[in-house]
Design an enzyme around this catalytic site. Structure first.
Site, short mmCIF file in Angstrom:
data_model
loop_
_atom_site.label_atom_id
_atom_site.label_comp_id
_atom_site.label_asym_id
_atom_site.label_seq_id
_atom_site.Cartn_x
_atom_site.Cartn_y
_atom_site.Cartn_z
N THR A 44 -1.58 -17.41 -1.03
CA THR A 44 -0.74 -16.69 -0.08
C THR A 44 0.05 -17.71 0.74
O THR A 44 -0.43 -18.81 1.01
CB THR A 44 -1.56 -15.77 0.84
OG1 THR A 44 -0.66 -15.14 1.76
CG2 THR A 44 -2.65 -16.51 1.61
N GLY A 45 1.25 -17.32 1.11
CA GLY A 45 2.12 -18.23 1.86
C GLY A 45 3.54 -18.09 1.37
O GLY A 45 3.86 -17.12 0.66
N GLY A 70 6.24 -17.96 -0.77
CA GLY A 70 6.20 -17.90 -2.23
C GLY A 70 7.09 -18.89 -2.94
O GLY A 70 6.73 -19.43 -3.98
N THR A 84 -0.13 -10.84 2.16
CA THR A 84 -0.47 -10.70 0.74
C THR A 84 -1.98 -10.62 0.58
O THR A 84 -2.71 -11.21 1.38
CB THR A 84 0.08 -11.94 0.00
OG1 THR A 84 1.48 -11.87 0.01
CG2 THR A 84 -0.43 -12.04 -1.42
N1 ASP Z 1 3.39 -15.37 -1.32
C1 ASP Z 1 3.97 -14.10 -0.97
C2 ASP Z 1 5.40 -14.07 -1.41
O1 ASP Z 1 6.08 -15.05 -1.24
C3 ASP Z 1 3.92 -13.84 0.48
C4 ASP Z 1 2.55 -13.88 1.06
O2 ASP Z 1 1.70 -14.63 0.63
O3 ASP Z 1 2.32 -13.10 1.99
O4 ASP Z 1 5.84 -13.04 -1.87
#
Ligand code: ASP
Length: 305
Positions: free
Chosen positions: A218-219, A221, A167
């Protein structure tokens, strides 16, 4: 009176270890981060608003196939690409977001159009796409977003958890002291179609308020949603008088308590910054007015390439 601006970006935080990336690939990622910072910096150097700086910086990362946003987004289990994006203006708490869009070239610009040109905050799917078309945003064949690498991951049936989160996001304080944040993603590899993560949810994957801070996450979600993570950082500052760094650390700890990892970039109203992650690395970049841009991908958080 103006003050020096600061812009931070991220490009996701999972699976970023030296053995995963060749030197060429490391170089390509770091260069892309530099290009994104340069785009945001151009806006700020011409006295543009923090909102336009974060939109410009994120747009560059969406156009780059190396990150999981725009071109290069991950596939759903059904083999399609569905993207989410958001933006927030800390000056007036204006916000815009799109979820599950498939054919608008730059989802973050779609989020910007929702914020600036509609009476709504979040549009989804075909309704969002029809709105974007009316606003004259560039439409592309959904295949434009496909990349060989993501297709391979999809076909290999990669699990929903523990895969690379690429992300992208940006936060900024501009010369007038205005804060803004934006986040954009393809979500998680082989997600259920129709799944929406934290990235387009105001308060979860993104938040900005001139009285506290601007945050992009990010992480995993689902966990950021359950913790209302980005707004929680702001709330800890407002109601508990925590510093930016302490607030971010507390929220990442609360995500860890739920069994997850992730990262955040944040800037507060005084220009203090925080780039933090509980994974081993995070694609990240920082530029302050009159100072050279810095980029990095491996940990620990204070390290620069
Ligand atoms: N947070 C994003 C999601 O869950 C994924 C990511 O951060 O890469 O869609």
């Amino acid at each position: 009176m103006t003050r020096p601006y600061t812009l931070l970006i991220h490009g996701g935080c999972e699976g970023i270890t030296k053995d995963h990336y060749t030197p060429e690939s490391q170089k390509a990622h770091l260069e892309a981060l530099g290009t994104s910072l340069a785009a945001g910096r151009r806006v700020l150097d011409s006295r543009g608003h923090a909102v336009d700086a974060v939109l410009s910086a994120v747009r560059v990362l969406e156009d780059c196939p190396l990150f999981n946003a725009g071109r290069g987004s991950v596939f759903t289990r059904a083999g399609r690409i569905e993207m989410d994006a958001s933006v927030m203006n800390g000056e007036n708490l204006g916000a815009g977001a799109v979820a599950g869009i498939t054919c608008i070239k730059n989802p973050v610009l779609a989020a910007g159009a929702v914020m600036k040109k509609s009476a709504h905050v979040l549009l989804m799917g075909t309704g969002a796409e029809a709105f974007c078309k009316k606003q004259g945003l560039e439409k592309v064949d959904p295949k434009y977003f496909h990349t060989v690498e993501r297709k391979k991951e999809h076909l290999a049936g990669k699990a929903l958890k523990g895969e690379k989160y690429g992300t992208v996001g940006a936060v900024c304080i501009d010369g007038q002291g205005n804060l803004a944040a934006a986040t954009s993603t393809g979500g998680i590899t082989n997600k259920q179609y129709g799944r929406v993560g934290d990235s387009p949810i105001i308060g979860a994957g993104v938040y900005a308020d001139n009285s506290t801070c601007a945050v992009s996450c990010t992480g995993q979600g689902e966990l950021f949603l359950r913790r209302v993570a980005a707004h929680r950082v702001s709330a800890l500052m407002a109601f508990k008088q925590l510093s930016l760094a302490d607030a971010v650390a507390e929220v990442l700890e609360s995500i860890r308590d739920l069994g997850g990892k992730g990262g955040m970039i944040a800037v507060d109203r005084t220009g203090q910054v925080c780039l933090a992650f509980t994974t081993r690395g995070m694609f990240r970049g920082l530029v302050r007015e009159h100072q050279p841009a810095r980029v990095a991908m491996f940990g620990p958080p204070g390290t620069w390439a």
